[in-house]
Structures are given as structure tokens and as C-alpha cells.
Design an enzyme around this catalytic site. Sequence first.
Site, PDB file in Angstrom:
ATOM      1  N   GLY A 169      69.625  13.732-119.133  1.00 34.03           N
ATOM      2  CA  GLY A 169      68.289  13.789-118.562  1.00 34.03           C
ATOM      3  C   GLY A 169      68.004  12.584-117.698  1.00 34.03           C
ATOM      4  O   GLY A 169      68.781  11.624-117.674  1.00 34.03           O
ATOM      5  N   PRO A 170      66.913  12.612-116.955  1.00 34.84           N
ATOM      6  CA  PRO A 170      66.574  11.497-116.060  1.00 34.84           C
ATOM      7  C   PRO A 170      66.235  10.233-116.842  1.00 34.84           C
ATOM      8  O   PRO A 170      65.989  10.292-118.047  1.00 34.84           O
ATOM      9  CB  PRO A 170      65.355  12.026-115.288  1.00 34.84           C
ATOM     10  CG  PRO A 170      64.806  13.124-116.132  1.00 34.84           C
ATOM     11  CD  PRO A 170      65.944  13.715-116.892  1.00 34.84           C
ATOM     12  N   GLY A 207      64.273   7.174-118.537  1.00 32.42           N
ATOM     13  CA  GLY A 207      62.929   6.977-119.056  1.00 32.42           C
ATOM     14  C   GLY A 207      62.381   8.097-119.905  1.00 32.42           C
ATOM     15  O   GLY A 207      61.207   8.088-120.237  1.00 32.42           O
ATOM     16  N   VAL A 208      63.233   9.099-120.284  1.00 32.57           N
ATOM     17  CA  VAL A 208      62.713  10.200-121.098  1.00 32.57           C
ATOM     18  C   VAL A 208      62.938   9.958-122.588  1.00 32.57           C
ATOM     19  O   VAL A 208      62.601  10.803-123.416  1.00 32.57           O
ATOM     20  CB  VAL A 208      63.331  11.559-120.682  1.00 32.57           C
ATOM     21  CG1 VAL A 208      62.904  11.931-119.291  1.00 32.57           C
ATOM     22  CG2 VAL A 208      64.845  11.532-120.813  1.00 32.57           C
ATOM     23  N   GLY A 209      63.551   8.815-122.946  1.00 33.20           N
ATOM     24  CA  GLY A 209      63.694   8.469-124.361  1.00 33.20           C
ATOM     25  C   GLY A 209      65.001   8.868-124.988  1.00 33.20           C
ATOM     26  O   GLY A 209      65.063   9.098-126.195  1.00 33.20           O
ATOM     27  N   LYS A 210      66.090   8.947-124.186  1.00 30.39           N
ATOM     28  CA  LYS A 210      67.388   9.360-124.739  1.00 30.39           C
ATOM     29  C   LYS A 210      67.910   8.328-125.738  1.00 30.39           C
ATOM     30  O   LYS A 210      68.369   8.678-126.820  1.00 30.39           O
ATOM     31  CB  LYS A 210      68.401   9.550-123.599  1.00 30.39           C
ATOM     32  CG  LYS A 210      68.032  10.634-122.615  1.00 30.39           C
ATOM     33  CD  LYS A 210      69.134  10.874-121.604  1.00 30.39           C
ATOM     34  CE  LYS A 210      69.395   9.689-120.703  1.00 30.39           C
ATOM     35  NZ  LYS A 210      68.247   9.347-119.845  1.00 30.39           N
ATOM     36  N   THR A 211      67.851   7.054-125.366  1.00 33.53           N
ATOM     37  CA  THR A 211      68.393   6.004-126.235  1.00 33.53           C
ATOM     38  C   THR A 211      67.551   5.827-127.484  1.00 33.53           C
ATOM     39  O   THR A 211      68.070   5.738-128.598  1.00 33.53           O
ATOM     40  CB  THR A 211      68.491   4.675-125.456  1.00 33.53           C
ATOM     41  OG1 THR A 211      69.251   4.890-124.267  1.00 33.53           O
ATOM     42  CG2 THR A 211      69.164   3.612-126.292  1.00 33.53           C
ATOM     43  N   SER A 223      70.493  24.513-102.892  1.00 34.30           N
ATOM     44  CA  SER A 223      69.203  25.069-103.311  1.00 34.30           C
ATOM     45  C   SER A 223      68.117  24.967-102.245  1.00 34.30           C
ATOM     46  O   SER A 223      67.049  25.538-102.406  1.00 34.30           O
ATOM     47  CB  SER A 223      68.733  24.375-104.588  1.00 34.30           C
ATOM     48  OG  SER A 223      68.531  23.005-104.365  1.00 34.30           O
ATOM     49  N   LYS A 238      62.387  21.018-111.505  1.00 33.93           N
ATOM     50  CA  LYS A 238      61.766  21.343-110.224  1.00 33.93           C
ATOM     51  C   LYS A 238      60.324  21.832-110.409  1.00 33.93           C
ATOM     52  O   LYS A 238      59.429  21.477-109.634  1.00 33.93           O
ATOM     53  CB  LYS A 238      62.600  22.399-109.496  1.00 33.93           C
ATOM     54  CG  LYS A 238      63.965  21.873-109.032  1.00 33.93           C
ATOM     55  CD  LYS A 238      64.815  22.967-108.414  1.00 33.93           C
ATOM     56  CE  LYS A 238      66.160  22.417-107.937  1.00 33.93           C
ATOM     57  NZ  LYS A 238      67.018  23.462-107.372  1.00 33.93           N
TER      58      LYS A 238
END
Length: 822
Positions: free
Chosen positions: A377-378, A380-384, A700, A743
Site C-alpha cells: 500500500g501507499p 503512511g497507511v500504517g503498514k509498519t 489506464s 482511484k
Amino acid sequence: MMSRYDGPSDEAMNGLTEEQQQKLQIPEKLPVLLLRDVVIFPFMIVPLYVGREKSKAAIDYSLSTNRLILLLTQKDPEVEEPKRDDVYEVGTVAVIMRMLKLPDGRIRILAQGLVRARIETFEDEGPFVQAKINVLSEPEQVEKTIEIEALIRNVRSGLEKATSLGKTIQPEILVIAANLEEPGRLADLTASNLDLKVKEAQEVLEIVDPVQRLRRVYELLVRELELLEMQSKISNEARGELDKLQRQYFLRQQMKAIQKELGEGSELQEEVKAYQEKLKQLKVSDEVREELEKQINRLSQMHPDSAETAVIRNYLDWMFSLPWNTSTKDNLNLKKAKEILDEDHYGLEKVKERILEYLAVRKLSKKIKGPILCFVGPPGVGKTSLGKSIARALGRKFVRISLGGVHDEAEIRGHRRTYVGAMPGKIIQGLRRAGSNNPVFMMDEVDKIGADFRGDPSSALLEVLDPEQNSSFFDHYLGVPFDLSKVMFITTANLLDPIQPAFRDRMEIIEIPGYTEEEKLQIAIRHLIPKQLTEHSLKPEWIDITEGAVRAIISQYTREAGVRNLEREIAAICRKVARQIAEGKKGQVKVTAQNLEKFLGPPKIFRDQLSKKDQVGVATGVAWTAAGGEILFVEAIKMQGKGQLLLTGSLGEVMKESAQAALSYARAHAREFGIDSKIFMENDFHIHIPEGAIPKDGPSAGVTIATAFISVCTNIPVRWNVAMTGEITLRGNVLPVGGIKEKVLAAQRAGIKKMILPLPNKKDLVDIPKNIRQQMEFIFVEDIKEVFREALAQPLGSKGETESKKVRRTTKKGQMQKKKTH
């Protein structure tokens, strides 16, 4: 092969006739026995083993006639059936003294050399090899000069010296040599007792002159003496070193005995005892135990101050500090685990559901292997932070390593202990830090692993992340397998494309798209604001950030998929308030949407706010990047020219091909859309996508480019609040694309109310939050004409005149005026 020299024996002479005994008569043609790796000299008695059929036939023929045979040496011992060119020209005529047939089919003969002979012809076609020979006779008497006498004495003394230096020469050989006065026979005797190579021995055999032969043999004897002296010197030095080591060992043993009597123990021995005690308590496999015992024994025999001692100490410390059988107990209370996950993170339902499923299966079966999850994911989405939350929910230890920029394979597998400063790899180091063999192990940024001449770390990770292989992970430093099957591996990445396919195949991909405005609001209220208040030492009664202020920050100051910039803006507000309080301000500071500019300055202008009106040749598209979804504007203009297509904006090859396909489709359907085909021959077209410094690629944007083309050709504006995505074909079909959720979220952030999507992407709306699905209108299309119908401000071919029709009408009016004038 042992040989001895006795002179012509009675036994040998008994094998000859009386006439031959009186005068040795050698026939002109003799059978030949071919020797592989030995040269026979005259008067030399040797045992020979014969296995080749032709050689056996030659011996039989010799024994049935005069017992004489010619001994020739092969140049190459590997040749089975030598020709004339494969044997030396000079050999020795010998008499067969005895013959014995062995059980394995071979023949053993005892032969004595008689005289030298040179072959004239070589016949190998019959049952055995024959040769026509020419006997090389030596002079009967050699005039003895002082030089020859000195040479004979030197050879005799050389043989005695060789014996004293360890050369094995039989005593009777020395006796015979002391009584020989003929130079030629002394040369043959000496040469037969030196370890000469076949080529050197053959060279001596071919020298007919006795004096020259003796000189050559003396040169070879001197070389042999030099070798024997060097060998003796090396042997003496080695013996001296061995004696020194034995003496040191004896002294050490004495020192140990003295220390024992005094009640004192060596520090190293104490360490060895400590290691042995640890080994008794350690529960490991037999392979690991054997390696540890081996290293402890090596340590006990080494000097405390040697460099190797420190290496073994370090290795043993690592081995005993690893959690071979230390595990933490899993929290199998699903309700409590769900509460922890919800408490730490808002949203992310897919991830939470997957973790709870794992816990459910773990509760039913204790043998389940640790899953390998990949959060994509991009930023800053909280992966870590999600990894820490999972570890807390499971009740496990948490280990995190960053793989971004790692190039060296040894970072994963460790260095071999032959290198100075060798250490285990990051995997083993992480487990040692965790202190358990079942932690949650997070590997950050796996899409940014490098590969160069030092290796490919992602290939080294294939074994780590394969549940079928990682039960016996082999670290080069440890040298023994370590079980990683209980570890729960979690990897994170911004993009899937850079990850090696085999590496990606071993992981379960869980995509974490960007957050909606509502989700960001909840995350800010529940997590970000309390966290920043704590970090800035602010009490809740000193500051009040209203919900309206948070919404204003989200919509006016940040445009991102994650919440990292949102947190920065909240931190900026906290810093401003902290300063006011430090300067003595009393009371609560209230931050609202109205006074937000006072803290953060004027709202930022984002790209998706630049165009909020219908324009000709400007279509609104959406893109999917590593940072989430973004709005993309496609601009098209036409200008007088010759039908060329100009593409700018750092477009990739795939996007350029989409523009070509859009142009070809427009030209092919010009009449259907009311476009004069001359427009494509008399004008050049320029497609530009702003922010040219940022590379753009992918199929796209095909429908967006086609819409901008048709708009500029028909002079019909494109609705600004309609976003679109999809790949276009030459036949006008709209194909599905990826990143639909990202998107849609980007379009929603930009205030778009209507979105055109390919029909096959309808199933992807399941991932879109329900409130966004209710706010926006989604139109699913299969053909580009449906896109034009929804995106253009006027229908194609309607009463709104296209520019091509205007051109034609203006031309006709001009022609009529000309006719009237005439």
C-alpha cells in the site's frame, strides 16, 4: 618395481646353449615385450608382470626358442596397442630367467638385461610384436685416465652419501659398485638405483659411450643428492617444530597440574566448563550438539591469547544465546485479540479478519506453520505499525528489520566464519533480539531490495519465506540449520512490480489502499491527536482541536492516501499551542475550521483543484501510484500542420501507445462523429499531461486521452466533474484496469461526483466504503462511445456545431460570394 644388479648370473647363463655361453649370439630378429613405465638396463634383474595377449605370445615364443626378448619402453603408458612411433628406438635385449603363470591370467617373469639394441624394423601385425635389431656394442677396454678414475670415485661416494641421507639402496649394490672398474657398467648400475623419470632413464640408456654415460649419470646423482639434502633439512625442521610443540604441551600439562595443586584454574578452562554446563541444559538437535561439542573441544586445546580463541568464543556465545526452543505462548482469545486490533487501528478490516482467521486455526491445531503476509500500500497507511499491533494481539515478541537498499546477500544469510568480523545475518540477529523462536518478524520495504555483484538478497529470502523450507534455514555463520517455521513473517511494500516473481509467490498479498475522509477523521481523533499531545507535553485541557478543524486539514491542507502529512499538520498546530502556553497564555486554545489559517497558514492549492470548469480538450483521469491514487488531467490541442502527433509530460512507452490507439480510433470513426477527415491531415495534435517532471506510464489513461482527442476535434467541452479510467483498443473496447479503490478515493477527495469505469471492474466496488458508493455515481462502460456520451458536455452530432462543420460552412459561404461577384 624392485630391481637388483648382480652381473650375469649362473641361472641366466644356464638358460643359454653351450655355444651361446661361450659367445653370446643374439639373433637379428627378436620378439618384443613393451614396457609401460620402466626402463631396463643391461645386467639389471627385474620381475615383470605381463597382461597383454601379444606380450604373452612374445614370451611363449621366446621360451620356446632361445629365451631372448627385446624390452622396449612406451613413450605414453596409456596407449594399449603401440605402433613404432609410440616406443623408443633403443631398448635392452634380456634373457628370461623364470616364468610363472598367475591365477588372474597374468604372467610373471624374471628377466635380466644383457646388451643395448636399436630397432631397425618394427612388426606389430602378427600374434606378437617383433623387431629387427642392431646390437649397440661398447668398447671392450676403456683407457683409464685420472679424470675417469676421479669420476668413478665420485659416483661411488655419491651412492654412499645417498644411503646416509636416507636413500634406500641395498648393501650388496654398494659392494658391487665398489668393485666395478668399468665406467659403463658402473653408470648402468647407478642409473638403475636412482628414481629417474622414464625420459631421463631412456636418455641414459641411449648413450653408448661409457664415459659420457657415466658423466650424465653423475649429473643426475648430484641432483638426487641435492633433493635428498633438502628433504632431510625439511624433515629435521619439522621434527624440531614437533619437538617444540611436544615440549610446550608437556609444560602446559605440568602447569595444569601445578594450578590444580594450588587450587587455581585457568580462566579459559573455566569458560570451557561453563560452556559444557550450558550444553548439558540446552535442548537442541544432534547435529547442533555435535557442532557445539566440537567447538568447545577446540577451545579447550587452544592458547587463551590466540586470535582463533576469540573467534570460537564469539561463535559459542551466539549459539548459546539463540532461542532454539524458547517460545512465547500465543493469545488464543479471539475476542480479546479483536479488541486489541480495533484499539490500535481504525478500519483495515481485511487485515484484521486474516489475523483472526490465523488465530482461530492456531486454536484448533498447534502444528500450523507461521503465515507469510505481505502488506502492499501507499506510504503512511500504517503498514509498519500494523505489525506491532499484530504482535500485541498474538502475545508475541516483535522484531523489525528494514531491507530498503540492502545489496549484500550475506546481510540475510550471514558471513562465513573465515571472514574477519563475521556475524550472522539479519534473520538470526533479529531472533536473538526477540529471545523467542516464534516472534512476529516484520521485513520493511521488500520492494526496495537491491541486487548487484554481491548477490541478490531477495533470492536469499526465498528459503526464509517458504514454509516448506524454512524449518531448516541455514545461516553461513552458524553452519547448522535453524527452525524458522514458527516465525510469523510480515513484509511491507509500496509496489508489487519491483518484487521478484518467485519471491512474491511465497507471500500472501494483502493490499492496504488509502483511507477515506471519514476514516482519516476517526484516525486523527482516536490516535494522531492523543499521540501528538503526549509528544508535545500538552494536557487535553490546554488544547481543543474540533472535528471541523480536522476535516478542514484533511480537505484543504493534505492530499494523500495515508495519514502521515495529516499527522505533521496536527504536530504543527501542537507546536504553535505549546509556544503560546510556554509564553504564559492562560486558558484553553480552541482550533476550529475558521481559525485554522492562524496555525497552518493559507490552504494549499492542489492539482485537482486547478480545473473546475468544462473545457475543450481537457479530460479528467485518475492514476494509481506508489503514494495512492491521484487525479490526472489530459490536455489536447490541435494546430496547423501535417497530421503529426506530439506527446509530452514524461510519458512511458505504454501511455504513448495508448495515445496512438486513441488517435487511430478517432480517425477511423471520423465520419460517424461528424468530424471532417481533412482535420487529421491539415493539423498537428499535441497531447500533454501536466507535471512533466513526474514519469507516467500505463494503459489506464487510454479512454481519457481518446475523450480529449474527440473533444478537441469536435470542439465539444469535457465535463470537469467526470473522472474516467480504462484501457482502449483500436476497436473502441474499454478494458479493465487495476487500482480501482485507490482511484475512486482520489476522485472522491477531489470532489468528483461521477466516475466512468470499465464494466469488468464492477466487482472491485465491493472494496469501496458504503458511504462513498452512496456519494458518487458510477457508470460502467464497455465501449468508448458510452464514455463520450457521459463525459462530453453535448452529444456527438447534436445541434452544437463541430468545428469541422463550421469550417465547411465558412468555405461554402466564401464560394457563393465569389460567384455573385463574378
